[in-house]
Structure formats: structure tokens, C-alpha cells
Design a protein around this motif. Structure first.
Motif, PDB file in Angstrom:
ATOM      1  N   MET A   1       0.851  -1.199   0.000  1.00 30.38           N
ATOM      2  CA  MET A   1       0.000   0.000   0.000  1.00 30.38           C
ATOM      3  C   MET A   1       0.889   1.252   0.000  1.00 30.38           C
ATOM      4  SD  MET A   1      -2.620  -1.121   3.045  1.00 30.38           S
ATOM      5  CE  MET A   1      -1.757  -2.518   3.731  1.00 30.38           C
TER       6      MET A   1
ATOM      7  N   LYS B   1       0.780   2.299  -6.892  1.00 32.45           N
ATOM      8  CA  LYS B   1       0.367   1.393  -7.981  1.00 32.45           C
ATOM      9  C   LYS B   1      -0.780   1.984  -8.817  1.00 32.45           C
ATOM     10  CE  LYS B   1      -0.664  -1.793  -4.992  1.00 32.45           C
ATOM     11  NZ  LYS B   1      -0.288  -1.438  -3.626  1.00 32.45           N
TER      12      LYS B   1
ATOM     13  N   ALA C   1      -2.890  -4.063  -8.828  1.00 35.84           N
ATOM     14  CA  ALA C   1      -3.473  -5.040  -7.896  1.00 35.84           C
ATOM     15  C   ALA C   1      -3.340  -4.522  -6.471  1.00 35.84           C
ATOM     16  CB  ALA C   1      -2.775  -6.384  -8.067  1.00 35.84           C
ATOM     17  N   GLY C   2      -4.079  -5.138  -5.551  1.00 32.37           N
ATOM     18  CA  GLY C   2      -3.961  -4.772  -4.141  1.00 32.37           C
ATOM     19  C   GLY C   2      -2.641  -5.311  -3.573  1.00 32.37           C
ATOM     20  N   GLY C   3      -2.215  -4.722  -2.468  1.00 39.82           N
ATOM     21  CA  GLY C   3      -0.910  -5.055  -1.891  1.00 39.82           C
ATOM     22  C   GLY C   3      -0.738  -6.490  -1.421  1.00 39.82           C
ATOM     23  N   GLY C   4      -1.847  -7.218  -1.267  1.00 41.44           N
ATOM     24  CA  GLY C   4      -1.730  -8.581  -0.756  1.00 41.44           C
ATOM     25  C   GLY C   4      -1.989  -9.647  -1.811  1.00 41.44           C
TER      26      GLY C   4
ATOM     27  N   ARG D   1      -7.968   1.814   5.353  1.00 43.86           N
ATOM     28  CA  ARG D   1      -6.993   0.727   5.198  1.00 43.86           C
ATOM     29  C   ARG D   1      -7.078  -0.221   6.390  1.00 43.86           C
ATOM     30  NH1 ARG D   1      -3.831   1.798   0.937  1.00 43.86           N
ATOM     31  NH2 ARG D   1      -3.783   3.941   0.184  1.00 43.86           N
ATOM     32  N   PRO D   2      -7.933  -1.245   6.243  1.00 45.56           N
ATOM     33  CA  PRO D   2      -8.201  -2.135   7.383  1.00 45.56           C
ATOM     34  C   PRO D   2      -6.955  -2.792   7.959  1.00 45.56           C
ATOM     35  CG  PRO D   2      -9.232  -2.949   5.345  1.00 45.56           C
ATOM     36  CD  PRO D   2      -8.747  -1.593   5.056  1.00 45.56           C
ATOM     37  N   LEU D   3      -5.950  -3.057   7.129  1.00 46.74           N
ATOM     38  CA  LEU D   3      -4.771  -3.775   7.642  1.00 46.74           C
ATOM     39  C   LEU D   3      -3.817  -2.871   8.412  1.00 46.74           C
ATOM     40  CD1 LEU D   3      -3.977  -6.163   4.665  1.00 46.74           C
ATOM     41  CD2 LEU D   3      -5.024  -6.735   6.840  1.00 46.74           C
TER      42      LEU D   3
ATOM     43  N   PHE E   1     -14.016  -5.946   4.504  1.00 49.67           N
ATOM     44  CA  PHE E   1     -13.233  -6.444   5.648  1.00 49.67           C
ATOM     45  C   PHE E   1     -14.095  -6.459   6.915  1.00 49.67           C
ATOM     46  CE2 PHE E   1      -8.559  -7.014   5.133  1.00 49.67           C
ATOM     47  CZ  PHE E   1      -8.443  -6.758   3.781  1.00 49.67           C
TER      48      PHE E   1
ATOM     49  N   VAL F   1     -13.834  -1.605   0.032  1.00 48.52           N
ATOM     50  CA  VAL F   1     -12.927  -2.632   0.571  1.00 48.52           C
ATOM     51  C   VAL F   1     -13.007  -2.683   2.103  1.00 48.52           C
ATOM     52  CG1 VAL F   1     -10.487  -3.238   0.867  1.00 48.52           C
ATOM     53  CG2 VAL F   1     -11.347  -2.644  -1.404  1.00 48.52           C
TER      54      VAL F   1
ATOM     55  N   PHE G   1     -12.481 -10.917   1.880  1.00 48.78           N
ATOM     56  CA  PHE G   1     -11.906 -10.050   0.849  1.00 48.78           C
ATOM     57  C   PHE G   1     -10.998 -10.856  -0.081  1.00 48.78           C
ATOM     58  CE2 PHE G   1      -8.326  -7.501  -0.683  1.00 48.78           C
ATOM     59  CZ  PHE G   1      -9.017  -6.600  -1.482  1.00 48.78           C
ATOM     60  N   ARG G   2     -10.166 -11.730   0.497  1.00 43.94           N
ATOM     61  CA  ARG G   2      -9.219 -12.507  -0.333  1.00 43.94           C
ATOM     62  C   ARG G   2      -9.952 -13.392  -1.345  1.00 43.94           C
ATOM     63  NH1 ARG G   2      -5.275  -9.201   0.050  1.00 43.94           N
ATOM     64  NH2 ARG G   2      -4.491  -8.946   2.163  1.00 43.94           N
TER      65      ARG G   2
ATOM     66  N   ASP H   1      -8.854  -3.331  -6.901  1.00 51.26           N
ATOM     67  CA  ASP H   1      -9.683  -3.030  -5.720  1.00 51.26           C
ATOM     68  C   ASP H   1     -11.001  -2.357  -6.123  1.00 51.26           C
ATOM     69  OD1 ASP H   1      -8.023  -4.139  -3.842  1.00 51.26           O
ATOM     70  OD2 ASP H   1      -7.058  -2.252  -3.283  1.00 51.26           O
TER      71      ASP H   1
ATOM     72  N   ARG I   1       5.767 -10.100   3.931  1.00 52.40           N
ATOM     73  CA  ARG I   1       5.453 -10.177   2.506  1.00 52.40           C
ATOM     74  C   ARG I   1       6.665 -10.162   1.593  1.00 52.40           C
ATOM     75  NH1 ARG I   1       0.166  -6.399   1.879  1.00 52.40           N
ATOM     76  NH2 ARG I   1      -1.233  -7.756   3.051  1.00 52.40           N
TER      77      ARG I   1
HETATM   78  C1  S3P Z   1      -4.285  -4.684   0.886  1.00 49.90           C
HETATM   79  C2  S3P Z   1      -4.087  -3.565   0.124  1.00 49.90           C
HETATM   80  C3  S3P Z   1      -5.176  -2.741  -0.405  1.00 49.90           C
HETATM   81  C4  S3P Z   1      -6.470  -3.548  -0.463  1.00 49.90           C
HETATM   82  C5  S3P Z   1      -6.756  -4.225   0.828  1.00 49.90           C
HETATM   83  C6  S3P Z   1      -5.631  -5.172   1.247  1.00 49.90           C
HETATM   84  C7  S3P Z   1      -3.111  -5.467   1.346  1.00 49.90           C
HETATM   85  O1  S3P Z   1      -4.863  -2.274  -1.714  1.00 49.90           O
HETATM   86  O2  S3P Z   1      -6.391  -4.506  -1.484  1.00 49.90           O
HETATM   87  O3  S3P Z   1      -6.945  -3.247   1.817  1.00 49.90           O
HETATM   88  O4  S3P Z   1      -3.283  -6.637   1.739  1.00 49.90           O
HETATM   89  O5  S3P Z   1      -1.979  -4.936   1.291  1.00 49.90           O
HETATM   90  P1  S3P Z   1      -3.721  -1.163  -2.069  1.00 49.90           P
HETATM   91  O6  S3P Z   1      -2.401  -1.834  -1.974  1.00 49.90           O
HETATM   92  O7  S3P Z   1      -4.071  -0.784  -3.465  1.00 49.90           O
HETATM   93  O8  S3P Z   1      -3.887  -0.038  -1.112  1.00 49.90           O
END
Ligand code: S3P
Length: 171
Positions: free
Chosen positions: A10, A14, A77-80, A118-120, A48, A44, A56-57, A33, A137
């Protein structure tokens, strides 16, 4: 034509860089996302809250399955996304994976304004949380085909680097 898939933590830029790259290369841009949010009809953070990270995954996996096979796109793509092996396979099968990185300090600065979404990164010590997640990661980000450190770069410069380096990979 292979997709250009932007991955990475995040706050590494990106979505912003991806949009510019797509404009420059005249390719369709997909922000995964936003795609998930549209399909789920929820933000998002709400996904969560309703169904935890696992929920979410699952949606993220379905999104990759649907989006990745189409050629010639720029995908942010999302960070995870790379935490899931199937996602890695699907995205790699048809794309060049470009990992954007930044220092913890830069990530914190860039995510501060959007922290509630940003829930994480919830909790009293977001910097420690970022460090912890980055360490966890590192192995999945290392699966990318190329890496660009965005810490000292503007969005325009990041986009130029992506176009240049992804172009070299195509040759
Ligand atoms: C996540 C990153 C978020 C989003 C979600 C989980 C992650 O996207 O997919 O909150 O696991 O790092 P961005 O990386 O676009 O902020």
C-alpha cells in the motif's frame, strides 16, 4: 500482448502510476480493488468489516481469475494479491509483474490521509504494522519480474520507469 501488473505494498503508487502508464501506452487500465468494490457493491473497508480478510481474499481471487486472462491491460493489484499462489500463477501466466517499493517512512506518509480506509493498518502503531507486514510479505514481493523503488520519484517518473523497464522485458 502481455499485461503489465503492478504489485507491491500500500502507498507505493500502484494505482496512480498504473493509470498514467495505461494512458501513455493506450491500454485499458484496471484497478483491481475498484473492480472488486464495483462487483461487491461495497468499499474494501466494508468488505473487511463484514467478512474479514478471508472474505476479501476470496473476492480478490475471483477478480484475478476473471481479469488476468484478458491481454494488453495495465492492472494495479492490491498489496496482498501475491500472498495467494493461484493469483501469482494466473497473473504471471499472462503478465509482467512489476513490484513497486518504498521505504516505511514514505509508505506511512503516503497512507496517512487514507488510513481509515486501510483495514490492515488499523491500530495504535501503523509504522510498526507496516514494518511487520513488509517483512512477512518480502518473499511474495520477490516473485515479481522487476522491482522499482518509488521513494524519491514522482508519479510521472514512476510511470516512465515502468514503461521503460516493462518494455525491456518484452524484448
Ligand atoms: C491490501 C491492500 C489494499 C487492499 C486491501 C488489502 C493489502 O490495496 O487490497 O486493503 O493486503 O496490502 P492497495 O495496496 O491498493 O492499497
Amino acid at each position: 500482448m502481455k499485461n503489465i501488473v503492478l504489485v507491491g505494498f500500500m502507498g507505493t503508487g500502484k494505482s496512480a502510476a498504473g493509470r498514467l502508464v495505461a494512458q501513455r501506452l493506450k491500454r485499458p487500465f484496471v484497478d483491481l480493488d475498484r473492480w472488486i468494490e464495483k462487483k461487491a457493491g461495497r468499499a474494501v473497508a466494508q468488505i473487511f468489516a463484514d467478512s474479514q480478510e478471508a472474505g476479501f481474499r476470496k473476492l480478490e481471487q475471483e477478480a484475478v481469475e476473471e481479469v488476468a486472462p484478458k491481454p494488453g491491460q495495465v492492472i494495479a493489484a492490491g498489496g496482498g494479491v501475491l500472498l495467494d499462489e493461484e493469483n501469482v500463477k494466473r497473473l504471471k501466466a499472462n503478465g509482467i509483474l512489476v513490484c513497486l517499493t518504498a521505504t516505511t517512512e514514505v509508505i506511512l506518509k503516503r497512507t496517512l490521509a487514507t488510513l481509515p480506509h486501510r483495514p490492515l493498518l488499523q491500530g495504535p502503531r501503523p509504522q510498526e504494522r507496516i514494518e511487520e507486514l513488509l517483512a512477512l510479505r518480502a518473499p511474495s514481493y520477490a516473485l515479481a519480474d522487476l522491482t522499482i523503488d518509488t521513494s524519491g520519484l514522482t508519479v510521472k517518473e514512476v510511470a516512465e520507469e515502468i514503461v521503460k523497464k516493462a518494455g525491456e522485458k518484452h524484448e
